[in-house]
Motif scaffolding. Structure first.
Motif, PDB file in Angstrom:
ATOM      1  N   ALA A  64       9.884 -20.438 -43.204  1.00 57.91           N
ATOM      2  CA  ALA A  64       8.858 -19.720 -42.416  1.00 57.91           C
ATOM      3  C   ALA A  64       7.780 -20.804 -42.128  1.00 57.91           C
ATOM      4  N   ALA A  65       7.629 -21.850 -43.390  1.00 59.94           N
ATOM      5  CA  ALA A  65       7.022 -22.982 -43.720  1.00 59.94           C
ATOM      6  C   ALA A  65       7.282 -23.978 -42.608  1.00 59.94           C
ATOM      7  N   GLN A  66       9.091 -24.458 -42.086  1.00 60.39           N
ATOM      8  CA  GLN A  66       9.029 -25.611 -41.256  1.00 60.39           C
ATOM      9  C   GLN A  66       8.698 -25.075 -39.909  1.00 60.39           C
ATOM     10  N   ALA A  67       9.267 -23.976 -39.672  1.00 61.91           N
ATOM     11  CA  ALA A  67       9.181 -23.385 -38.286  1.00 61.91           C
ATOM     12  C   ALA A  67       7.577 -23.632 -38.043  1.00 61.91           C
ATOM     13  N   VAL A  68       6.259 -23.093 -38.897  1.00 60.87           N
ATOM     14  CA  VAL A  68       5.003 -22.798 -37.960  1.00 60.87           C
ATOM     15  C   VAL A  68       4.699 -24.543 -39.016  1.00 60.87           C
ATOM     16  N   GLU A  69       5.102 -25.249 -39.552  1.00 58.83           N
ATOM     17  CA  GLU A  69       4.905 -26.513 -39.083  1.00 58.83           C
ATOM     18  C   GLU A  69       5.997 -27.105 -37.592  1.00 58.83           C
ATOM     19  N   ALA A  70       6.498 -26.762 -36.984  1.00 57.66           N
ATOM     20  CA  ALA A  70       7.147 -27.493 -36.426  1.00 57.66           C
ATOM     21  C   ALA A  70       6.624 -26.219 -35.055  1.00 57.66           C
ATOM     22  N   TYR A  71       5.745 -25.425 -34.567  1.00 60.25           N
ATOM     23  CA  TYR A  71       4.824 -25.066 -33.557  1.00 60.25           C
ATOM     24  C   TYR A  71       4.303 -25.006 -33.273  1.00 60.25           C
ATOM     25  N   ALA A  72       3.570 -24.316 -34.859  1.00 56.96           N
ATOM     26  CA  ALA A  72       2.114 -23.784 -34.775  1.00 56.96           C
ATOM     27  C   ALA A  72       1.505 -25.345 -36.233  1.00 56.96           C
ATOM     28  N   PRO A  73       1.228 -26.069 -35.856  1.00 59.64           N
ATOM     29  CA  PRO A  73       0.555 -27.081 -36.535  1.00 59.64           C
ATOM     30  C   PRO A  73      -0.533 -26.795 -37.456  1.00 59.64           C
ATOM     31  N   GLU A  74      -0.968 -25.851 -36.578  1.00 57.13           N
ATOM     32  CA  GLU A  74      -3.198 -25.921 -36.953  1.00 57.13           C
ATOM     33  C   GLU A  74      -3.186 -24.815 -38.150  1.00 57.13           C
ATOM     34  N   LEU A  75      -2.145 -23.996 -37.907  1.00 63.15           N
ATOM     35  CA  LEU A  75      -1.866 -23.131 -39.288  1.00 63.15           C
ATOM     36  C   LEU A  75      -2.609 -23.889 -40.077  1.00 63.15           C
ATOM     37  N   PHE A  76      -1.890 -24.940 -41.086  1.00 54.55           N
ATOM     38  CA  PHE A  76      -2.047 -25.741 -41.872  1.00 54.55           C
ATOM     39  C   PHE A  76      -3.030 -26.406 -42.075  1.00 54.55           C
ATOM     40  N   HIS A  77      -4.130 -26.269 -41.142  1.00 53.00           N
ATOM     41  CA  HIS A  77      -5.640 -27.310 -41.150  1.00 53.00           C
ATOM     42  C   HIS A  77      -6.208 -26.429 -41.859  1.00 53.00           C
ATOM     43  N   VAL A  78      -6.498 -26.552 -43.176  1.00 52.41           N
ATOM     44  CA  VAL A  78      -7.298 -26.141 -44.138  1.00 52.41           C
ATOM     45  C   VAL A  78      -8.717 -26.059 -44.079  1.00 52.41           C
ATOM     46  N   VAL A  79      -9.724 -25.347 -43.713  1.00 52.54           N
ATOM     47  CA  VAL A  79     -11.265 -26.719 -43.683  1.00 52.54           C
ATOM     48  C   VAL A  79     -11.945 -25.654 -44.992  1.00 52.54           C
ATOM     49  N   PRO A  80     -12.089 -26.981 -45.988  1.00 54.49           N
ATOM     50  CA  PRO A  80     -13.081 -25.261 -47.004  1.00 54.49           C
ATOM     51  C   PRO A  80     -14.647 -25.353 -46.516  1.00 54.49           C
ATOM     52  N   LEU A  81     -14.732 -23.892 -46.583  1.00 58.68           N
ATOM     53  CA  LEU A  81     -16.147 -23.516 -45.869  1.00 58.68           C
ATOM     54  C   LEU A  81     -16.984 -24.296 -46.731  1.00 58.68           C
ATOM     55  N   LYS A  82     -18.296 -24.568 -46.078  1.00 62.07           N
ATOM     56  CA  LYS A  82     -19.323 -24.935 -47.625  1.00 62.07           C
ATOM     57  C   LYS A  82     -20.171 -23.640 -48.088  1.00 62.07           C
ATOM     58  N   ARG A  83     -20.390 -23.614 -49.168  1.00 63.59           N
ATOM     59  CA  ARG A  83     -21.445 -22.227 -49.811  1.00 63.59           C
ATOM     60  C   ARG A  83     -22.093 -22.768 -49.724  1.00 63.59           C
ATOM     61  N   PRO A  84     -23.363 -21.698 -48.859  1.00 68.30           N
ATOM     62  CA  PRO A  84     -24.496 -21.605 -49.168  1.00 68.30           C
ATOM     63  C   PRO A  84     -25.707 -22.712 -50.652  1.00 68.30           C
ATOM     64  N   THR A  85     -26.098 -23.592 -50.544  1.00 69.98           N
ATOM     65  CA  THR A  85     -26.866 -23.957 -51.671  1.00 69.98           C
ATOM     66  C   THR A  85     -28.196 -22.753 -51.946  1.00 69.98           C
ATOM     67  N   ALA A  86     -28.725 -22.481 -51.358  1.00 70.62           N
ATOM     68  CA  ALA A  86     -30.015 -21.945 -51.360  1.00 70.62           C
ATOM     69  C   ALA A  86     -29.690 -20.475 -51.820  1.00 70.62           C
ATOM     70  N   ARG A  87     -30.172 -19.748 -52.077  1.00 74.05           N
ATOM     71  CA  ARG A  87     -30.067 -18.207 -52.771  1.00 74.05           C
ATOM     72  C   ARG A  87     -30.955 -17.277 -51.536  1.00 74.05           C
ATOM     73  N   ARG A  88     -30.153 -16.198 -51.495  1.00 69.99           N
ATOM     74  CA  ARG A  88     -31.067 -15.637 -50.461  1.00 69.99           C
ATOM     75  C   ARG A  88     -31.912 -14.388 -51.412  1.00 69.99           C
ATOM     76  N   LYS A  89     -32.699 -14.195 -50.201  1.00 71.27           N
ATOM     77  CA  LYS A  89     -33.791 -13.408 -51.056  1.00 71.27           C
ATOM     78  C   LYS A  89     -33.363 -12.397 -51.363  1.00 71.27           C
ATOM     79  N   TRP A  90     -32.196 -11.663 -50.074  1.00 72.18           N
ATOM     80  CA  TRP A  90     -31.697 -10.127 -51.656  1.00 72.18           C
ATOM     81  C   TRP A  90     -30.958 -10.197 -52.876  1.00 72.18           C
ATOM     82  N   ALA A  91     -30.461 -11.706 -53.005  1.00 72.13           N
ATOM     83  CA  ALA A  91     -29.521 -11.442 -54.103  1.00 72.13           C
ATOM     84  C   ALA A  91     -30.553 -11.834 -54.895  1.00 72.13           C
TER      85      ALA A  91
END
Length: 97
Positions: A64-91
């Motif tokens: 399955a991983a080889q098939a995804v890599e061959a036909y939909a490689p963009e699914l393997f491009h994982v980008v970490p999401l940035k966490r907000p540094t400032a705390r929110r007022k509701w928190a």
């Protein structure tokens, strides 16, 4: 153009998967409306197959991983999401309460 795998003709996506696994998909996924007895027999057969082929799950994931890599490689491009540094007022209000 016809596709053959080990002497068997594959005419659909499901045929390719079944030939790669060596078993019908229904064995692993079940069928709509199957009885409890049919389900028990299917799961028993699946256990027997896995006992005889302990690497089968890893092999299936690898295919399955080889098939995804061959036909939909963009699914393997994982980008970490940035966490907000400032705390929110509701928190801050929730902490203070």
């Amino acid at each position: 153009m016809r596709s053959y795998i080990g002497g068997h003709e594959a005419v659909s996506d499901i045929d390719f998967v079944e030939l790669a696994l060596g078993t019908p998909l229904e064995l692993w996924l079940g069928e709509h409306g199957e009885s409890e007895m049919e389900r028990a027999a299917r799961l028993d057969a699946a256990r027997d197959i896995l006992a005889e082929n302990p690497t089968m799950p890893d092999d299936a994931v690898r295919v399955a991983a080889q098939a995804v890599e061959a036909y939909a490689p963009e699914l393997f491009h994982v980008v970490p999401l940035k966490r907000p540094t400032a705390r929110r007022k509701w928190a801050r209000k929730a902490v203070a309460a």
